[in-house]
Design a protein around this motif. Structure first.
Motif, PDB file in Angstrom:
ATOM      1  N   MET A   1       0.843  -1.174   0.000  1.00  0.00           N
ATOM      2  CA  MET A   1       0.000   0.000   0.000  1.00  0.00           C
ATOM      3  C   MET A   1       0.885   1.232   0.000  1.00  0.00           C
ATOM      4  O   MET A   1       1.916   1.253   0.648  1.00  0.00           O
ATOM      5  CB  MET A   1      -0.899   0.034   1.239  1.00  0.00           C
ATOM      6  N   ARG A   2       0.421   2.199  -0.726  1.00  0.00           N
ATOM      7  CA  ARG A   2       1.083   3.498  -0.725  1.00  0.00           C
ATOM      8  C   ARG A   2       0.091   4.523  -0.220  1.00  0.00           C
ATOM      9  O   ARG A   2      -1.086   4.476  -0.553  1.00  0.00           O
ATOM     10  CB  ARG A   2       1.518   3.890  -2.132  1.00  0.00           C
ATOM     11  N   VAL A   3       0.634   5.448   0.558  1.00  0.00           N
ATOM     12  CA  VAL A   3      -0.208   6.540   1.035  1.00  0.00           C
ATOM     13  C   VAL A   3       0.519   7.861   0.862  1.00  0.00           C
ATOM     14  O   VAL A   3       1.747   7.922   0.932  1.00  0.00           O
ATOM     15  CB  VAL A   3      -0.619   6.377   2.523  1.00  0.00           C
ATOM     16  N   VAL A   4      -0.264   8.875   0.621  1.00  0.00           N
ATOM     17  CA  VAL A   4       0.191  10.250   0.716  1.00  0.00           C
ATOM     18  C   VAL A   4      -0.632  10.835   1.856  1.00  0.00           C
ATOM     19  O   VAL A   4      -1.868  10.826   1.806  1.00  0.00           O
ATOM     20  CB  VAL A   4      -0.027  11.046  -0.590  1.00  0.00           C
ATOM     21  N   ILE A   5       0.069  11.283   2.877  1.00  0.00           N
ATOM     22  CA  ILE A   5      -0.580  11.816   4.076  1.00  0.00           C
ATOM     23  C   ILE A   5      -0.379  13.317   4.080  1.00  0.00           C
ATOM     24  O   ILE A   5       0.760  13.793   3.933  1.00  0.00           O
ATOM     25  CB  ILE A   5       0.056  11.225   5.345  1.00  0.00           C
ATOM     26  N   GLN A   6      -1.455  14.050   4.269  1.00  0.00           N
ATOM     27  CA  GLN A   6      -1.343  15.496   4.361  1.00  0.00           C
ATOM     28  C   GLN A   6      -1.951  15.955   5.674  1.00  0.00           C
ATOM     29  O   GLN A   6      -3.099  15.623   5.986  1.00  0.00           O
ATOM     30  CB  GLN A   6      -2.036  16.162   3.180  1.00  0.00           C
ATOM     31  N   ARG A   7      -1.152  16.694   6.431  1.00  0.00           N
ATOM     32  CA  ARG A   7      -1.672  17.308   7.652  1.00  0.00           C
ATOM     33  C   ARG A   7      -2.528  18.484   7.210  1.00  0.00           C
ATOM     34  O   ARG A   7      -2.067  19.347   6.454  1.00  0.00           O
ATOM     35  CB  ARG A   7      -0.507  17.780   8.528  1.00  0.00           C
ATOM     36  N   VAL A   8      -3.771  18.510   7.653  1.00  0.00           N
ATOM     37  CA  VAL A   8      -4.699  19.528   7.169  1.00  0.00           C
ATOM     38  C   VAL A   8      -5.369  20.295   8.303  1.00  0.00           C
ATOM     39  O   VAL A   8      -5.547  19.781   9.403  1.00  0.00           O
ATOM     40  CB  VAL A   8      -5.795  18.903   6.256  1.00  0.00           C
ATOM     41  N   LYS A   9      -5.748  21.521   7.981  1.00  0.00           N
ATOM     42  CA  LYS A   9      -6.599  22.307   8.875  1.00  0.00           C
ATOM     43  C   LYS A   9      -8.052  21.942   8.633  1.00  0.00           C
ATOM     44  O   LYS A   9      -8.870  22.008   9.539  1.00  0.00           O
ATOM     45  CB  LYS A   9      -6.369  23.795   8.655  1.00  0.00           C
ATOM     46  N   LYS A  10      -8.340  21.547   7.369  1.00  0.00           N
ATOM     47  CA  LYS A  10      -9.656  21.041   7.000  1.00  0.00           C
ATOM     48  C   LYS A  10      -9.543  20.392   5.633  1.00  0.00           C
ATOM     49  O   LYS A  10      -8.646  20.696   4.849  1.00  0.00           O
ATOM     50  CB  LYS A  10     -10.726  22.125   7.001  1.00  0.00           C
ATOM     51  N   ALA A  11     -10.456  19.465   5.358  1.00  0.00           N
ATOM     52  CA  ALA A  11     -10.481  18.778   4.062  1.00  0.00           C
ATOM     53  C   ALA A  11     -11.890  18.252   3.828  1.00  0.00           C
ATOM     54  O   ALA A  11     -12.639  17.995   4.772  1.00  0.00           O
ATOM     55  CB  ALA A  11      -9.479  17.629   4.034  1.00  0.00           C
ATOM     56  N   SER A  12     -12.226  18.097   2.529  1.00  0.00           N
ATOM     57  CA  SER A  12     -13.556  17.575   2.206  1.00  0.00           C
ATOM     58  C   SER A  12     -13.528  16.815   0.891  1.00  0.00           C
ATOM     59  O   SER A  12     -12.651  17.018   0.051  1.00  0.00           O
ATOM     60  CB  SER A  12     -14.591  18.707   2.122  1.00  0.00           C
ATOM     61  N   VAL A  13     -14.516  15.941   0.754  1.00  0.00           N
ATOM     62  CA  VAL A  13     -14.743  15.184  -0.478  1.00  0.00           C
ATOM     63  C   VAL A  13     -16.101  15.609  -1.013  1.00  0.00           C
ATOM     64  O   VAL A  13     -17.105  15.545  -0.298  1.00  0.00           O
ATOM     65  CB  VAL A  13     -14.745  13.660  -0.218  1.00  0.00           C
ATOM     66  N   THR A  14     -16.120  16.030  -2.274  1.00  0.00           N
ATOM     67  CA  THR A  14     -17.370  16.396  -2.933  1.00  0.00           C
ATOM     68  C   THR A  14     -17.609  15.421  -4.079  1.00  0.00           C
ATOM     69  O   THR A  14     -16.698  15.148  -4.862  1.00  0.00           O
ATOM     70  CB  THR A  14     -17.308  17.840  -3.467  1.00  0.00           C
ATOM     71  N   ILE A  15     -18.822  14.887  -4.144  1.00  0.00           N
ATOM     72  CA  ILE A  15     -19.206  13.952  -5.199  1.00  0.00           C
ATOM     73  C   ILE A  15     -20.499  14.472  -5.821  1.00  0.00           C
ATOM     74  O   ILE A  15     -21.457  14.770  -5.103  1.00  0.00           O
ATOM     75  CB  ILE A  15     -19.400  12.525  -4.649  1.00  0.00           C
ATOM     76  N   ASP A  16     -20.499  14.579  -7.138  1.00  0.00           N
ATOM     77  CA  ASP A  16     -21.674  15.093  -7.858  1.00  0.00           C
ATOM     78  C   ASP A  16     -22.140  16.441  -7.311  1.00  0.00           C
ATOM     79  O   ASP A  16     -23.340  16.695  -7.166  1.00  0.00           O
ATOM     80  CB  ASP A  16     -22.826  14.081  -7.829  1.00  0.00           C
ATOM     81  N   GLY A  17     -21.189  17.297  -6.982  1.00  0.00           N
ATOM     82  CA  GLY A  17     -21.515  18.649  -6.538  1.00  0.00           C
ATOM     83  C   GLY A  17     -21.966  18.769  -5.098  1.00  0.00           C
ATOM     84  O   GLY A  17     -22.290  19.862  -4.639  1.00  0.00           O
ATOM     85  N   LYS A  18     -21.977  17.670  -4.344  1.00  0.00           N
ATOM     86  CA  LYS A  18     -22.422  17.703  -2.946  1.00  0.00           C
ATOM     87  C   LYS A  18     -21.298  17.215  -2.036  1.00  0.00           C
ATOM     88  O   LYS A  18     -20.636  16.222  -2.333  1.00  0.00           O
ATOM     89  CB  LYS A  18     -23.646  16.813  -2.750  1.00  0.00           C
ATOM     90  N   ILE A  19     -21.114  17.913  -0.904  1.00  0.00           N
ATOM     91  CA  ILE A  19     -20.094  17.475   0.047  1.00  0.00           C
ATOM     92  C   ILE A  19     -20.521  16.131   0.618  1.00  0.00           C
ATOM     93  O   ILE A  19     -21.615  15.983   1.167  1.00  0.00           O
ATOM     94  CB  ILE A  19     -19.884  18.512   1.165  1.00  0.00           C
ATOM     95  N   PHE A  20     -19.652  15.146   0.446  1.00  0.00           N
ATOM     96  CA  PHE A  20     -19.919  13.788   0.936  1.00  0.00           C
ATOM     97  C   PHE A  20     -19.386  13.613   2.351  1.00  0.00           C
ATOM     98  O   PHE A  20     -20.034  13.010   3.199  1.00  0.00           O
ATOM     99  CB  PHE A  20     -19.291  12.759  -0.008  1.00  0.00           C
ATOM    100  N   SER A  21     -18.185  14.122   2.603  1.00  0.00           N
ATOM    101  CA  SER A  21     -17.622  14.065   3.952  1.00  0.00           C
ATOM    102  C   SER A  21     -16.596  15.178   4.106  1.00  0.00           C
ATOM    103  O   SER A  21     -16.036  15.670   3.125  1.00  0.00           O
ATOM    104  CB  SER A  21     -17.004  12.698   4.249  1.00  0.00           C
TER     105      SER A  21
END
Length: 150
Positions: A1-21
């Motif tokens: 497995m490979r990962v890219v880890i990013q330390r974030v202040k905030k992050a989101s996933v949008t699918i079909d124009g709607k925030i999923f998480s």
């Protein structure tokens, strides 16, 4: 497995124009699964990521882990992390695991992360076209590979 880890202040996933998480302070983990990966890879990575001391302490030294700060985690599947660019200009993704093999390992990794941290692990949707937004904190970006244990 490979990962890219990013330390974030905030992050989101949008699918079909709607925030999923979405998450606040914590880690955004892009996860690429290879055909040779196993649950052992997922366990090792989850343990390492959750305990990695990359958050600042009171002296601004990177001394605290995701567990220490009770940070959030967003896991996004990303087969392109296994791109081979040796020949030509079009990447090959032959090493990336097929969905029937990758999905159970993706779910296992999420479960392992959930066992390691207090906050709920958020995700995207495996195989979906996703828009990812993030505010990288630092910036701190780390690449890991479970096969090399680095």
């Amino acid at each position: 497995m490979r990962v890219v880890i990013q330390r974030v202040k905030k992050a989101s996933v949008t699918i079909d124009g709607k925030i999923f998480s979405e998450i606040e302070k914590g880690l955004l983990v892009f996860l690429g699964i290879e055909a040779e990966d196993t649950t052992e890879d997922a366990e090792w990575l989850a343990g390492k990521i959750s305990k990695m001391r990359i958050f600042p302490d009171e002296n601004d030294a990177m001394n605290l882990s995701l567990q220490d700060i009770v940070g959030e985690c967003l896991v996004v599947s990303q087969f392109t992390l296994h791109a081979s660019t040796k020949k030509g200009n079009r990447p090959s993704f032959i090493k990336a695991a097929r969905p029937d093999y990758a999905i159970p390992l993706y779910e296992n990794f999420i479960s392992q992360m959930q066992n390691e941290i207090s906050a709920t692990v958020k995700t995207g949707i495996f195989g979906a076209m996703m828009d990812i937004s993030l505010v990288n904190d630092g910036p701190v970006t780390i690449i890991m590979d479970s096969k090399n244990r680095e």
